[in-house]
Design a protein around this motif. Structure first.
Motif, short mmCIF file in Angstrom:
data_model
loop_
_atom_site.label_atom_id
_atom_site.label_comp_id
_atom_site.label_asym_id
_atom_site.label_seq_id
_atom_site.Cartn_x
_atom_site.Cartn_y
_atom_site.Cartn_z
N PHE A 1 -12.70 -19.11 5.34
CA PHE A 1 -12.88 -18.07 4.32
C PHE A 1 -12.33 -18.53 2.97
O PHE A 1 -12.90 -18.27 1.93
CB PHE A 1 -12.16 -16.79 4.72
N GLY A 2 -11.15 -19.16 3.02
CA GLY A 2 -10.54 -19.66 1.80
C GLY A 2 -9.92 -18.59 0.92
O GLY A 2 -9.64 -18.83 -0.25
N LEU A 3 -9.66 -17.39 1.46
CA LEU A 3 -9.14 -16.30 0.64
C LEU A 3 -7.62 -16.32 0.50
O LEU A 3 -7.08 -15.98 -0.54
CB LEU A 3 -9.57 -14.95 1.23
N GLY A 4 -6.93 -16.67 1.56
CA GLY A 4 -5.48 -16.57 1.52
C GLY A 4 -5.03 -15.11 1.56
O GLY A 4 -5.76 -14.22 2.01
N ALA A 5 -3.83 -14.86 1.06
CA ALA A 5 -3.28 -13.51 1.07
C ALA A 5 -3.97 -12.64 0.03
O ALA A 5 -4.11 -13.04 -1.12
CB ALA A 5 -1.78 -13.55 0.80
N THR A 6 -4.39 -11.45 0.45
CA THR A 6 -5.02 -10.49 -0.46
C THR A 6 -4.45 -9.11 -0.20
O THR A 6 -4.01 -8.80 0.92
CB THR A 6 -6.55 -10.43 -0.25
N ALA A 7 -4.49 -8.25 -1.21
CA ALA A 7 -4.03 -6.87 -1.04
C ALA A 7 -4.91 -6.13 -0.04
O ALA A 7 -4.41 -5.32 0.75
CB ALA A 7 -4.02 -6.16 -2.38
N LEU A 8 -6.22 -6.40 -0.06
CA LEU A 8 -7.12 -5.73 0.88
C LEU A 8 -6.79 -6.11 2.31
O LEU A 8 -6.69 -5.25 3.19
CB LEU A 8 -8.57 -6.12 0.56
N GLY A 9 -6.61 -7.41 2.55
CA GLY A 9 -6.25 -7.85 3.90
C GLY A 9 -4.90 -7.33 4.32
O GLY A 9 -4.70 -6.94 5.48
N GLY A 10 -3.94 -7.30 3.40
CA GLY A 10 -2.61 -6.80 3.72
C GLY A 10 -2.61 -5.32 4.06
O GLY A 10 -1.94 -4.89 5.00
N GLU A 11 -3.37 -4.53 3.30
CA GLU A 11 -3.45 -3.10 3.57
C GLU A 11 -4.08 -2.85 4.94
O GLU A 11 -3.59 -2.02 5.72
CB GLU A 11 -4.27 -2.41 2.48
N ALA A 12 -5.16 -3.56 5.23
CA ALA A 12 -5.83 -3.38 6.51
C ALA A 12 -4.91 -3.76 7.67
O ALA A 12 -4.75 -3.00 8.63
CB ALA A 12 -7.11 -4.21 6.54
N ALA A 13 -4.28 -4.93 7.57
CA ALA A 13 -3.41 -5.39 8.65
C ALA A 13 -2.25 -4.42 8.87
O ALA A 13 -1.87 -4.14 10.01
CB ALA A 13 -2.87 -6.79 8.31
N PHE A 14 -1.71 -3.89 7.79
CA PHE A 14 -0.61 -2.93 7.90
C PHE A 14 -1.07 -1.66 8.63
O PHE A 14 -0.39 -1.17 9.53
CB PHE A 14 -0.08 -2.58 6.51
#
Length: 360
Positions: free
Chosen positions: A102-115
């Motif tokens: 994917f090559g995205l790394g850390a993102t606010a969207l991914g962090g919110e979803a994972a949380f």
């Protein structure tokens, strides 16, 4: 079938390796003979991961979105996904027909979803709807970008289960380690080596071993300083804090074979040799390094990991939590080559603890 424990599997960061290794782990029919797995996450991410797994590994599984535990069917070949609807197909970069990172790394969207996946799986366990929780990797940076200021899964679980006394246990095969401190600076970790905390962790270590079926655990307590301080020459924590905690634990009937702090440069070799069932480490790296040296195997000739094994279990909680012992793998996530072994091991621990809890 109805007596098998229900495992709630938090999907992890949607742009990490969690969706992919979850698909790979649930491709093993034997999992369904031991538990009823339910993925908590986003159906869109799991659909993408399933397509990549089929393209790269020939795995053919269907994704079934649901919105309550009662809807789950727990049938091999179909992965039940408690769909939170936080990630849409358009959010996922790439083409499953041509898998690439994917090559995205850390993102606010991914962090919110994972949380939110973690919060939901905790809520389901606290409500008694599932028997154990299993977590894939999240990014501490990403969840903080999303405004959730925690240093990891362990602290989220402690907060949302209102638990004051807890610790992390790492395990690989018969090597098990618990920690007096984890995600703090080394300077602060030294300051946290206090009698009451060490005693609490010894007690939790003893109870944790019993929770997985070890009836009379043998506990080793590592020293903090080289040579355990050499009678105060290299530090006094062993004399002033660790030994009093050991004495108190032994007075309670906890088996500490050495009866004193064990030098940290030999304690893990002894544990591997069967001297102890679990080691109390004084800080994060003291415990993590030996576990990962044993469980993580890199194939230099072929340029990939042959094994990424090991389990992270949070002890002291009112619910069961076992986790993979690796990160999100952002650099390779999406290419179809992530290793699922650590997740399989975590599920095994979750099953064992759920069954032991059910048996009292």
């Amino acid at each position: 079938m109805m007596n098998l424990p229900i495992l709630g599997i938090s999907m992890g960061d949607p742009f990490g390796n969690g969706p992919e290794i979850t698909v790979k782990a649930l491709a093993d029919k034997r999992i369904y003979e031991r538990c009823r797995p339910l993925v908590v996450g986003d159906a869109a991410s799991m659909e993408y991961a399933a397509k990549v797994a089929e393209k790269v590994s020939g795995i053919s599984l269907k994704i079934r979105p649901i919105h309550s535990v009662a809807e789950a069917q727990f049938r091999y070949g179909v992965i039940d996904v408690y769909d939170l609807g936080l990630i849409k197909e358009s959010d996922i970069p790439g083409d499953p027909a041509d898998p690439k990172p994917f090559g995205l790394g850390a993102t606010a969207l991914g962090g919110e979803a994972a949380f939110q996946y973690v919060v939901k799986v905790i809520a389901l366990a606290m409500a008694g709807e599932i028997d154990a929780t299993i977590t894939n990797a999240l990014s501490k940076e990403a969840i903080n970008m999303a405004g959730h200021h925690y240093s990891g899964h362990t602290e989220i679980y402690a907060d949302y289960t209102h638990t004051a006394k807890y610790t992390m246990m790492l395990a690989h095969e018969d090597l098990r380690v618990v920690h007096v401190s984890t995600h703090v600076s080394l300077r602060e970790a030294c300051d946290r080596v206090k009698k009451e905390r060490v005693l609490d962790v010894i007690r939790i270590a003893d109870a944790g071993c019993k929770a997985i079926g070890i009836r009379e655990p043998k506990v080793a307590v590592a020293g903090l300083n080289p040579h355990c301080g050499e009678s105060g020459m290299f530090g006094t924590e062993e004399i002033e804090e660790i030994q009093p905690a050991i004495d108190a634990a032994m007075a309670e009937g906890i088996c500490i074979p050495d009866g004193k702090p064990t030098p940290p440069d030999t304690v893990f070799s002894k544990a591997l040799g069967g001297w102890y069932d679990i080691v109390v480490a004084m800080y994060h790296d003291q415990g993590h390094i030996p576990l990962k040296v044993k469980g993580f195997v890199y194939n230099k000739a072929e340029g990939h990991w042959d094994a990424v094994a090991g389990v992270n279990v949070t002890l002291g909680l009112p619910i069961i939590r076992a986790s993979v012992d690796h990160g999100t793998g952002f650099g390779h996530a999406g290419d179809g080559h992530a290793n699922e072994l650590s997740l399989v091991n975590a599920m095994d621990y979750g099953i064992r603890m759920a069954l032991a809890k059910a048996e009292g």
